[in-house]
Structure formats: structure tokens, C-alpha cells
Design an enzyme around this catalytic site. Sequence first.
Site, mmCIF file in Angstrom:
data_model
loop_
_atom_site.group_PDB
_atom_site.id
_atom_site.type_symbol
_atom_site.label_atom_id
_atom_site.label_comp_id
_atom_site.label_asym_id
_atom_site.label_seq_id
_atom_site.Cartn_x
_atom_site.Cartn_y
_atom_site.Cartn_z
ATOM 1 N N ASP A 1 -3.543 -25.085 13.871
ATOM 2 C CA ASP A 1 -3.651 -25.427 15.290
ATOM 3 C C ASP A 1 -3.783 -24.189 16.166
ATOM 4 O OD1 ASP A 1 -0.979 -24.580 14.875
ATOM 5 O OD2 ASP A 1 -0.255 -26.634 14.838
ATOM 6 N N ASP B 1 11.160 -33.464 15.666
ATOM 7 C CA ASP B 1 10.815 -34.887 15.769
ATOM 8 C C ASP B 1 9.884 -35.344 14.647
ATOM 9 O OD1 ASP B 1 8.480 -33.628 16.478
ATOM 10 O OD2 ASP B 1 8.341 -34.501 18.483
ATOM 11 N N GLU C 1 1.975 -35.131 17.093
ATOM 12 C CA GLU C 1 3.228 -35.578 17.681
ATOM 13 C C GLU C 1 3.521 -37.033 17.291
ATOM 14 O OE1 GLU C 1 4.911 -33.278 18.871
ATOM 15 O OE2 GLU C 1 3.992 -32.124 20.481
#
Length: 266
Positions: free
Chosen positions: A72, A141, A148
Site C-alpha cells: 500500500d 481491528d 479496513e
Amino acid sequence: MRLIPLTRAAQVGKWAAAHIAKRINDFKPTAERPFVLGLPTGGTPLATYKALIELYQAGEVSFKHVVTFNMDEYIGIPADHPESYRSFMYNNFFNHIDIQEENINLLNGNTDNHEAECKRYEDKIKSYGKINLFMGGVGNDGHIAFNEPASSLSSRTRIKTLTEDTRIANSRFFDGDINQVPKYALTIGVGTLLDAEEVMILVTGHNKALALEAAVEGCVNHLWTVSALQLHPKAVIVCDEPSQQELKVKTVKYFSELEAENIKGF
């Protein structure tokens, strides 16, 4: 799935580096047939990069015929910004090994056409056939790369909006100021990652314990994108003791016994 339960974060780095070096050496790469390696940024892989540099300096591995693809890159900060992922990779790894400049592949977060850049990246990966080994980390998370929670598990390289939790976590690299952390990034997709021949995820620290539990003991769930590893035929998770605190005792015992020979000496 393999789980490599170690004690300390430094051991995770050394085990992962040894695993990568063995994969490269067993592959016997050449200019015509390079080994293709996927790489992450962030705090977790630093110990692995340090150990890989040491192995290179000791003459135990060469990166001359290794092609790399990074996961990324932020959108909106200059390529030479100290916290760009390009800067991170050169400062912490590429400048210290014998990799050839033309074999380094990084997403361009400053392009005017993000969609075209993402397609270019996917096409470049396909031009090599596949990524032989993709190393990654995981967020608190459960996100992998910048996929995400609620990302499609078949997603490809694309632009993503970063969650506030991710930006808060990454603000430690921006003088603790969340306002300096970019809101968008280009990232490989979960599907891109799963296309790799082998995926190795590093998990360290008690903050990652819920993510590790979701990856190993939970159901495949787009809210925990790391759980997609359960669908991969050759997934390896390397973890330290603090990150194991939410796993069942019998789970850790099972994998400790299964991998006993492979964790000796670490």
C-alpha cells in the site's frame, strides 16, 4: 493454516526472516525466473527487515533476483516524505540489500488517475504469474494492508478511506498528530493477497490479540479481513505471546506441538 507461536516479537522477526530466506534459496531465482515477494510497512515487520539485512550481510541470502511488490501507499504526501511508504522501504530495507532498482514495485499515491494506477499494479503482478510469498501485518481491528473492516474479501487493488482507528494508530509516525495522517491510501485487495502462493502474517503485541483470535478461531468475516486467511491453502501466522492472550489454551498447545521442530532455536 499454520500458526507459529513464539514468545517475543524479536523471535517473530527472526523466524519470518529465516522463512523468507529459505523460500528464496530453495526457489533458486534467476533473472529470467525471479522470486516475487510481497512486502508490508509499519512497526511489526521492522524486526524481520533487520534480520533479513543481517542474513544478506552474512551471505546467506541474495535479493539480486527478487522482485518486490508493496502492499500500500498513502495518497497525498510526497514520495520523499519521511513517512511515505516508499521512504520507509528504502530506509529500512532496500538501501541495505542487493535488490535491483527495476525490481522494486511501489504504488504511486501521487498519480492523478488512481484507478489507472491500481490497474497498472494488478497487471504488473499478473505479468510475473503470481507472488510467491506475501508477508503482511495486521491492524488492531484485523485489517490487512489497508483493507479496513467490511472490505470485500474478493477485492483488488484500489483506493480506500482509512478508518479513524487506523489513522490514530498511525499518528505515532506523524508526531502523534492525527491531522497529519492521510485520509486515503492505495492498497492491494484481499483477493490480490489471496492470489499469492503463500501468505505469511506477523502478529505482535497484546493490542493484536482480538485480531489473532478472529483469524484463527473465528468465522470468515469481512469485518475481520484477516480471517480470509482461512480460505488460503498456504497461510502462515507468526505471533508472539502477548498477541496469543485471547486464544484458547488448547489452540496454542495444539500449534506449539505441531510446530515444535520448526520453532526450535528461536
